[in-house]
Scaffold this motif. Structure first.
Motif, PDB file in Angstrom:
ATOM      1  N   LEU A  50       0.885  -1.308  -0.029  1.00 19.52           N
ATOM      2  CA  LEU A  50       0.095   0.048  -0.050  1.00 19.52           C
ATOM      3  C   LEU A  50       0.845   1.276   0.145  1.00 19.52           C
ATOM      4  O   LEU A  50       0.650   2.274  -0.690  1.00 19.52           O
ATOM      5  CB  LEU A  50      -0.963  -0.074   1.285  1.00 19.52           C
ATOM      6  CG  LEU A  50      -1.776   1.240   1.340  1.00 19.52           C
ATOM      7  CD1 LEU A  50      -2.870   1.364   0.224  1.00 19.52           C
ATOM      8  CD2 LEU A  50      -2.614   1.160   2.778  1.00 19.52           C
ATOM      9  N   HIS A  54       1.585   3.951  -3.037  1.00 20.64           N
ATOM     10  CA  HIS A  54       1.161   5.284  -2.622  1.00 20.64           C
ATOM     11  C   HIS A  54       2.356   6.356  -2.898  1.00 20.64           C
ATOM     12  O   HIS A  54       2.335   7.378  -3.759  1.00 20.64           O
ATOM     13  CB  HIS A  54       0.612   5.522  -1.392  1.00 20.64           C
ATOM     14  CG  HIS A  54       0.195   6.785  -1.018  1.00 20.64           C
ATOM     15  ND1 HIS A  54      -0.532   7.154   0.507  1.00 20.64           N
ATOM     16  CD2 HIS A  54       0.237   8.066  -1.816  1.00 20.64           C
ATOM     17  CE1 HIS A  54      -0.633   8.635   0.373  1.00 20.64           C
ATOM     18  NE2 HIS A  54      -0.616   9.099  -0.810  1.00 20.64           N
ATOM     19  N   SER A  57       3.160   6.595  -6.665  1.00 20.48           N
ATOM     20  CA  SER A  57       2.299   7.350  -7.398  1.00 20.48           C
ATOM     21  C   SER A  57       2.162   8.890  -6.985  1.00 20.48           C
ATOM     22  O   SER A  57       2.144   9.622  -7.939  1.00 20.48           O
ATOM     23  CB  SER A  57       0.708   7.047  -6.888  1.00 20.48           C
ATOM     24  OG  SER A  57       0.604   5.629  -7.200  1.00 20.48           O
ATOM     25  N   GLU A  58       2.652   9.066  -5.869  1.00 19.29           N
ATOM     26  CA  GLU A  58       3.054  10.603  -5.692  1.00 19.29           C
ATOM     27  C   GLU A  58       4.264  11.341  -6.575  1.00 19.29           C
ATOM     28  O   GLU A  58       4.233  12.081  -7.152  1.00 19.29           O
ATOM     29  CB  GLU A  58       3.558  10.938  -4.219  1.00 19.29           C
ATOM     30  CG  GLU A  58       2.361  10.517  -3.195  1.00 19.29           C
ATOM     31  CD  GLU A  58       1.275  12.035  -2.911  1.00 19.29           C
ATOM     32  OE1 GLU A  58       1.651  12.690  -3.748  1.00 19.29           O
ATOM     33  OE2 GLU A  58       0.486  11.470  -2.202  1.00 19.29           O
ATOM     34  N   LEU A  95       6.881   8.921   1.839  1.00 13.44           N
ATOM     35  CA  LEU A  95       6.256   7.772   1.952  1.00 13.44           C
ATOM     36  C   LEU A  95       7.269   6.516   1.852  1.00 13.44           C
ATOM     37  O   LEU A  95       7.215   5.552   2.260  1.00 13.44           O
ATOM     38  CB  LEU A  95       4.821   7.615   1.140  1.00 13.44           C
ATOM     39  CG  LEU A  95       3.979   8.480   1.195  1.00 13.44           C
ATOM     40  CD1 LEU A  95       3.006   8.876   0.058  1.00 13.44           C
ATOM     41  CD2 LEU A  95       3.236   8.022   2.749  1.00 13.44           C
ATOM     42  N   HIS A 125      -0.818   4.723  -9.611  1.00 15.24           N
ATOM     43  CA  HIS A 125      -2.398   4.845 -10.054  1.00 15.24           C
ATOM     44  C   HIS A 125      -2.595   5.172 -11.484  1.00 15.24           C
ATOM     45  O   HIS A 125      -2.002   5.656 -12.192  1.00 15.24           O
ATOM     46  CB  HIS A 125      -2.645   6.178  -8.948  1.00 15.24           C
ATOM     47  CG  HIS A 125      -3.536   5.929  -8.146  1.00 15.24           C
ATOM     48  ND1 HIS A 125      -4.770   5.236  -8.216  1.00 15.24           N
ATOM     49  CD2 HIS A 125      -3.822   6.068  -6.748  1.00 15.24           C
ATOM     50  CE1 HIS A 125      -5.592   5.101  -7.054  1.00 15.24           C
ATOM     51  NE2 HIS A 125      -4.811   5.835  -6.099  1.00 15.24           N
ATOM     52  N   ALA A 149      -7.977  11.867  -4.258  1.00  9.21           N
ATOM     53  CA  ALA A 149      -6.933  11.433  -3.360  1.00  9.21           C
ATOM     54  C   ALA A 149      -7.128  11.904  -1.881  1.00  9.21           C
ATOM     55  O   ALA A 149      -6.924  11.066  -1.132  1.00  9.21           O
ATOM     56  CB  ALA A 149      -5.596  12.072  -3.738  1.00  9.21           C
ATOM     57  N   SER A 152      -9.659   9.614  -0.322  1.00 10.12           N
ATOM     58  CA  SER A 152      -8.917   8.023  -0.287  1.00 10.12           C
ATOM     59  C   SER A 152      -7.964   8.323   1.087  1.00 10.12           C
ATOM     60  O   SER A 152      -7.914   7.254   1.955  1.00 10.12           O
ATOM     61  CB  SER A 152      -8.278   7.826  -1.233  1.00 10.12           C
ATOM     62  OG  SER A 152      -7.616   6.443  -1.038  1.00 10.12           O
ATOM     63  N   GLN A 153      -7.232   9.358   1.143  1.00  7.76           N
ATOM     64  CA  GLN A 153      -6.335   9.229   2.132  1.00  7.76           C
ATOM     65  C   GLN A 153      -6.913   9.644   3.428  1.00  7.76           C
ATOM     66  O   GLN A 153      -6.435   9.288   4.468  1.00  7.76           O
ATOM     67  CB  GLN A 153      -5.218  10.215   1.854  1.00  7.76           C
ATOM     68  CG  GLN A 153      -4.385   9.848   0.609  1.00  7.76           C
ATOM     69  CD  GLN A 153      -3.657  11.041  -0.016  1.00  7.76           C
ATOM     70  OE1 GLN A 153      -3.167  11.884   0.651  1.00  7.76           O
ATOM     71  NE2 GLN A 153      -3.352  10.586  -1.259  1.00  7.76           N
ATOM     72  N   TYR A 164       2.786   5.784   9.159  1.00  7.66           N
ATOM     73  CA  TYR A 164       1.759   6.052   7.739  1.00  7.66           C
ATOM     74  C   TYR A 164       0.759   7.039   8.384  1.00  7.66           C
ATOM     75  O   TYR A 164       0.571   7.779   7.507  1.00  7.66           O
ATOM     76  CB  TYR A 164       1.174   4.735   7.333  1.00  7.66           C
ATOM     77  CG  TYR A 164       0.758   4.842   6.124  1.00  7.66           C
ATOM     78  CD1 TYR A 164       1.125   5.632   5.102  1.00  7.66           C
ATOM     79  CD2 TYR A 164      -0.705   4.264   5.770  1.00  7.66           C
ATOM     80  CE1 TYR A 164       0.502   5.797   3.850  1.00  7.66           C
ATOM     81  CE2 TYR A 164      -1.138   4.515   4.503  1.00  7.66           C
ATOM     82  CZ  TYR A 164      -0.740   5.292   3.581  1.00  7.66           C
ATOM     83  OH  TYR A 164      -1.534   5.404   2.337  1.00  7.66           O
ATOM     84  N   LEU A 168       0.619  10.756   6.531  1.00 12.75           N
ATOM     85  CA  LEU A 168      -0.712  11.150   6.103  1.00 12.75           C
ATOM     86  C   LEU A 168      -1.413  12.292   6.729  1.00 12.75           C
ATOM     87  O   LEU A 168      -2.020  12.988   5.767  1.00 12.75           O
ATOM     88  CB  LEU A 168      -1.791   9.867   5.993  1.00 12.75           C
ATOM     89  CG  LEU A 168      -1.577   8.675   5.334  1.00 12.75           C
ATOM     90  CD1 LEU A 168      -2.753   7.554   5.604  1.00 12.75           C
ATOM     91  CD2 LEU A 168      -1.951   9.171   3.688  1.00 12.75           C
TER      92      LEU A 168
END
Length: 326
Positions: A50, A54, A57-58, A95, A125, A149, A152-153, A164, A168
């Motif tokens: 996960l 993430h 994807s950032e 992350l 993503h 996002a 989701s976050q 994490y 976040l």
């Protein structure tokens, strides 16, 4: 990346049922698990998958907007999008550091994650495989992609894994500014000329399927995966993919319609009896193809990442601990 090989001395739940029971007691009581705490293998590897996805994807998510830094219409817009790209890269680095701590028992590092990305083992993503053809697309990414996002976050802001959850908290605060940046671009276009409104509508039409795909398929049976159930069991997140998608529709569809825009789905409407928006499901087979690096811009974006990785290899080598020979 998903098969780390080897075993941890305490990963077998049957042999460590007392530790597992205590671990679950802590999770269910709302306590935070830290990097050095005992955790079951399933929990550790779920977090690695996960958080690394993430984080990557950032980083990959900065590339679609990076294309518009030299083409932004004004100096103010140029500075805004440059700052956003910088933030996204920072989120990725933060992350990947969190993921790296979890990977230590497997002898893996952030460098391994980048290699996994380039060889196709680590996905990013679906939205960041898509082209940004116009300035309206840059606004759409900030307004609706970052808006998705955030939904989701924030669903994981009370995640059981402490590092994490703390990362976040910082990321979500900055993503709010990113969404406002995108909304400002969208509002300027919506209040502009007929040509600008046309460009805006065309952009929304292109992005709509990707936005619906953003949260993933409704049920685990669609992909043969039980990831949703595992993340819920371990209190990493609270809501299902479909619940998150409905939250997105509840928040943004009224805003879209208030600007006089439409979505490319004639079935979209609010069902009073069911209490949620009805819509046409996107093509989930296409989704699988996109996240398998077969999207419109997958190869170009990965090549950019590969070039950056190779060109900066000397920096990593210079910073690596030196072996002193006596």
């Amino acid at each position: 990346m998903y098969n780390y090989g080897g075993t941890l001395a305490t990963e077998n739940i049957d042999e460590d049922k007392d530790k597992y029971a205590e671990f679950m007691r802590r999770v269910e009581a709302g306590e935070k698990i830290e990097a050095d705490d005992w955790m079951p293998k399933e929990y550790r590897e779920t977090l690695i998958k996960l958080i690394s996805m993430h984080g990557i994807s950032e980083i990959m998510g900065a590339l679609p907007e990076k294309e518009w830094v030299p083409k932004a219409p004004t100096l103010k817009r140029k500075l805004g999008i440059m700052a956003k790209v910088q933030d996204e890269m920072g989120h990725g680095q933060l992350l990947l550091r969190v993921a790296e701590d979890l990977m230590k028992p497997y002898g893996k590092t952030r460098e391994n994650l980048m290699e996994d990305l380039l060889n196709g083992d680590l996905k990013f993503h679906n939205v960041f495989h898509m082209p940004t053809k116009t300035w309206a697309d840059a606004g759409m990414v900030g307004w609706l992609v970052d808006g998705a996002a955030i939904i989701s976050q924030t669903n994981m802001l009370d995640a059981s894994y402490g590092p994490y959850q703390r990362a976040l908290k910082r990321i979500c605060q900055e993503e709010v500014f990113h969404a406002q940046h995108g909304e400002a671009i969208i509002m300027a276009l919506a209040e502009g000329t007929e040509e600008q409104r046309k460009i805006l509508q065309e952009s929304l039409n292109r992005w709509w399927p990707s936005l619906l795909m953003f949260f993933g398929p409704e049920s685990a049976s669609t992909t043969g995966s039980s990831k949703q159930e595992v993340t819920t069991k371990y209190r990493i997140r609270k809501s299902s993919n479909e619940e998150l998608r409905q939250a997105f529709l509840d928040k943004y569809l009224p805003r879209v319609f208030s600007l006089g825009l439409t979505v490319p789905d004639e079935t979209v409407h609010y069902d009073e009896t069911k209490g949620h928006w009805l819509y046409q499901q996107p093509d989930w087979n296409e989704f699988k193809q996109i996240i398998s690096n077969k999207g419109p811009r997958s190869k170009e974006r990965l090549r950019l990442r590969e070039i950056a990785y190779e060109n900066n290899r000397w920096v990593r080598q210079a910073l690596a601990p030196q072996v002193v020979v006596s």
